[in-house]
Design a protein around this motif. Structure first.
Motif, PDB file in Angstrom:
ATOM      1  N   VAL A  90       0.976  -1.110   0.070  1.00  0.00           N
ATOM      2  CA  VAL A  90       0.114  -0.033  -0.073  1.00  0.00           C
ATOM      3  C   VAL A  90       1.035   1.146  -0.064  1.00  0.00           C
ATOM      4  N   SER A  91       0.507   2.217  -0.532  1.00  0.00           N
ATOM      5  CA  SER A  91       1.228   3.570  -0.509  1.00  0.00           C
ATOM      6  C   SER A  91       1.453   3.991   0.883  1.00  0.00           C
ATOM      7  N   SER A  92       2.601   4.786   1.165  1.00  0.00           N
ATOM      8  CA  SER A  92       2.809   5.513   2.375  1.00  0.00           C
ATOM      9  C   SER A  92       1.789   6.653   2.491  1.00  0.00           C
ATOM     10  N   VAL A  93       1.424   7.063   1.620  1.00  0.00           N
ATOM     11  CA  VAL A  93       0.400   8.070   1.752  1.00  0.00           C
ATOM     12  C   VAL A  93      -0.965   7.799   2.375  1.00  0.00           C
ATOM     13  N   ASP A  94      -1.437   6.561   1.876  1.00  0.00           N
ATOM     14  CA  ASP A  94      -2.547   5.979   2.358  1.00  0.00           C
ATOM     15  C   ASP A  94      -2.606   5.561   3.746  1.00  0.00           C
ATOM     16  N   VAL A  95      -2.298   6.435   4.835  1.00  0.00           N
ATOM     17  CA  VAL A  95      -2.068   6.177   6.209  1.00  0.00           C
ATOM     18  C   VAL A  95      -3.070   5.393   6.785  1.00  0.00           C
ATOM     19  N   GLY A  96      -4.228   5.637   6.529  1.00  0.00           N
ATOM     20  CA  GLY A  96      -5.370   5.068   6.943  1.00  0.00           C
ATOM     21  C   GLY A  96      -5.610   3.514   6.817  1.00  0.00           C
ATOM     22  N   ASP A  97      -4.866   3.401   5.534  1.00  0.00           N
ATOM     23  CA  ASP A  97      -4.932   2.019   4.910  1.00  0.00           C
ATOM     24  C   ASP A  97      -4.005   0.904   5.307  1.00  0.00           C
ATOM     25  N   ARG A  98      -2.880   1.391   6.049  1.00  0.00           N
ATOM     26  CA  ARG A  98      -1.534   0.810   6.557  1.00  0.00           C
ATOM     27  C   ARG A  98      -2.049  -0.119   7.768  1.00  0.00           C
ATOM     28  N   LEU A  99      -2.869  -0.996   7.472  1.00  0.00           N
ATOM     29  CA  LEU A  99      -3.473  -1.718   8.682  1.00  0.00           C
ATOM     30  C   LEU A  99      -2.228  -2.695   9.180  1.00  0.00           C
ATOM     31  N   GLU A 100      -1.475  -3.156   8.360  1.00  0.00           N
ATOM     32  CA  GLU A 100      -0.466  -4.136   8.999  1.00  0.00           C
ATOM     33  C   GLU A 100       0.598  -3.439   9.894  1.00  0.00           C
ATOM     34  N   LEU A 101       0.808  -2.190   9.433  1.00  0.00           N
ATOM     35  CA  LEU A 101       1.814  -1.128  10.407  1.00  0.00           C
ATOM     36  C   LEU A 101       1.029  -1.056  11.578  1.00  0.00           C
ATOM     37  N   ALA A 102      -0.288  -0.847  11.681  1.00  0.00           N
ATOM     38  CA  ALA A 102      -0.997  -0.422  12.923  1.00  0.00           C
ATOM     39  C   ALA A 102      -0.800  -1.760  13.440  1.00  0.00           C
ATOM     40  N   ARG A 103      -1.015  -2.856  13.151  1.00  0.00           N
ATOM     41  CA  ARG A 103      -1.115  -4.250  13.748  1.00  0.00           C
ATOM     42  C   ARG A 103       0.520  -4.469  14.513  1.00  0.00           C
ATOM     43  N   ALA A 104       1.482  -4.095  13.651  1.00  0.00           N
ATOM     44  CA  ALA A 104       2.880  -4.239  14.067  1.00  0.00           C
ATOM     45  C   ALA A 104       2.878  -3.244  15.300  1.00  0.00           C
ATOM     46  N   LEU A 105       2.590  -2.009  15.294  1.00  0.00           N
ATOM     47  CA  LEU A 105       2.830  -1.148  16.252  1.00  0.00           C
ATOM     48  C   LEU A 105       2.083  -1.559  17.583  1.00  0.00           C
ATOM     49  N   ASP A 106       0.725  -1.987  17.414  1.00  0.00           N
ATOM     50  CA  ASP A 106      -0.032  -2.595  18.413  1.00  0.00           C
ATOM     51  C   ASP A 106       0.683  -3.876  19.377  1.00  0.00           C
ATOM     52  N   ASN A 107       1.481  -4.506  18.515  1.00  0.00           N
ATOM     53  CA  ASN A 107       1.977  -5.730  19.196  1.00  0.00           C
ATOM     54  C   ASN A 107       3.396  -5.502  19.607  1.00  0.00           C
ATOM     55  N   LEU A 108       3.674  -4.457  19.452  1.00  0.00           N
ATOM     56  CA  LEU A 108       5.030  -3.898  20.193  1.00  0.00           C
ATOM     57  C   LEU A 108       5.076  -3.965  21.560  1.00  0.00           C
ATOM     58  N   ARG A 109       5.770  -4.692  22.302  1.00  0.00           N
ATOM     59  CA  ARG A 109       5.929  -4.587  23.826  1.00  0.00           C
ATOM     60  C   ARG A 109       7.314  -4.093  23.952  1.00  0.00           C
ATOM     61  N   ALA A 110       7.390  -3.698  25.829  1.00  0.00           N
ATOM     62  CA  ALA A 110       8.735  -3.019  26.062  1.00  0.00           C
ATOM     63  C   ALA A 110       9.853  -3.932  25.845  1.00  0.00           C
ATOM     64  N   GLY A 111      10.830  -3.610  25.500  1.00  0.00           N
ATOM     65  CA  GLY A 111      12.207  -4.215  24.933  1.00  0.00           C
ATOM     66  C   GLY A 111      12.174  -4.606  23.621  1.00  0.00           C
ATOM     67  N   ASP A 112      11.012  -4.624  22.888  1.00  0.00           N
ATOM     68  CA  ASP A 112      10.776  -5.052  21.454  1.00  0.00           C
ATOM     69  C   ASP A 112      11.642  -4.029  20.467  1.00  0.00           C
ATOM     70  N   ALA A 113      11.905  -4.446  19.182  1.00  0.00           N
ATOM     71  CA  ALA A 113      12.159  -3.415  18.272  1.00  0.00           C
ATOM     72  C   ALA A 113      11.459  -3.778  17.052  1.00  0.00           C
ATOM     73  N   LEU A 114      10.939  -2.621  16.508  1.00  0.00           N
ATOM     74  CA  LEU A 114      10.237  -2.531  15.071  1.00  0.00           C
ATOM     75  C   LEU A 114      11.568  -2.561  14.007  1.00  0.00           C
ATOM     76  N   VAL A 115      11.573  -3.312  13.198  1.00  0.00           N
ATOM     77  CA  VAL A 115      12.663  -3.277  12.344  1.00  0.00           C
ATOM     78  C   VAL A 115      12.124  -3.234  10.866  1.00  0.00           C
ATOM     79  N   VAL A 116      12.804  -2.422  10.245  1.00  0.00           N
ATOM     80  CA  VAL A 116      12.346  -2.131   8.698  1.00  0.00           C
ATOM     81  C   VAL A 116      13.711  -2.172   8.013  1.00  0.00           C
ATOM     82  N   THR A 117      13.634  -2.497   6.372  1.00  0.00           N
ATOM     83  CA  THR A 117      14.875  -2.244   5.895  1.00  0.00           C
ATOM     84  C   THR A 117      15.305  -1.037   5.497  1.00  0.00           C
ATOM     85  N   LYS A 118      14.210  -0.192   5.270  1.00  0.00           N
ATOM     86  CA  LYS A 118      14.861   1.188   4.778  1.00  0.00           C
ATOM     87  C   LYS A 118      13.852   2.146   5.444  1.00  0.00           C
TER      88      LYS A 118
END
Length: 189
Positions: A37-65
């Motif tokens: 999905v385009s980065s502009v469609d912020v409301g449509d980035r459901l997997e990013l929202a899920r990734a952020l929701d599942n972060l816990r203390a001590g975790d790291a969100l990892v992206v390639t770029k």
């Protein structure tokens, strides 16, 4: 836990998506959220929202770029605030950057600012190119898709079909249907 996030802008960028997933797995990500999905469609980035929701203390969100995650420096800072509020960090593989360190945070701010500057320069060049093409009479802009279907809109509305259904059938926005019908009413008066 390392949580990966991979994104491409379009569905036909499968090689890029596969490469991101391979790199995230190689970096030790136990779970990876993937979307196209385009980065502009912020409301449509459901997997990013899920990734952020599942972060816990001590975790790291990892992206390639960096550009796989944020569309602007402001957006990056907003995401970083959410990540840090959970006690997690951000890692960007291509930059060898980890916000869990003071140097990583400094580099993220510097590099994020440079990335935003590059984007603004590119958009400025694009606007200049469009203005030049318009002046030369070579730029026509996007074809008005809804106006081309005006007759169909009026015909369907005359049959008593709802605005939402007309929009769905013709593949145009409900606001466009409303605008066409309002313009039709004004011309009849």
């Amino acid at each position: 836990m390392l949580i990966g996030y991979a994104r491409t802008s379009t569905l036909d960028q499968t090689a890029g998506l596969e490469a991101q997933q391979r790199d995230l797995t190689g970096a030790g990500c136990e779970r990876t959220y993937v979307e196209q999905v385009s980065s502009v469609d912020v409301g449509d980035r459901l997997e990013l929202a899920r990734a952020l929701d599942n972060l816990r203390a001590g975790d790291a969100l990892v992206v390639t770029k960096l550009d796989r995650l944020a569309r602007s420096m402001a957006h990056l800072m907003e995401l970083l605030k959410l990540i840090e509020a959970k006690g997690a960090t951000l890692r960007i593989l291509s930059m060898n950057l980890d916000t869990g360190t003071p140097t990583g945070r400094l580099m993220l701010n510097v590099l994020g600012g440079v990335a935003q500057f590059e984007r603004e320069i590119m958009l400025e060049r694009q606007r200049e190119g469009i203005a030049k093409a318009k002046a030369a009479g070579k730029y026509k802009g996007r074809a008005p898709t809804a106006r081309a279907k005006e007759g169909q809109v009026v015909s369907l509305a005359a049959k008593g079909i709802s605005l939402s259904e007309i929009a769905r059938q013709l593949g145009i926005g409900k606001a466009s249907v409303h605008r066409i019908l309002k313009g039709q009413q004004a011309s009849e008066q």
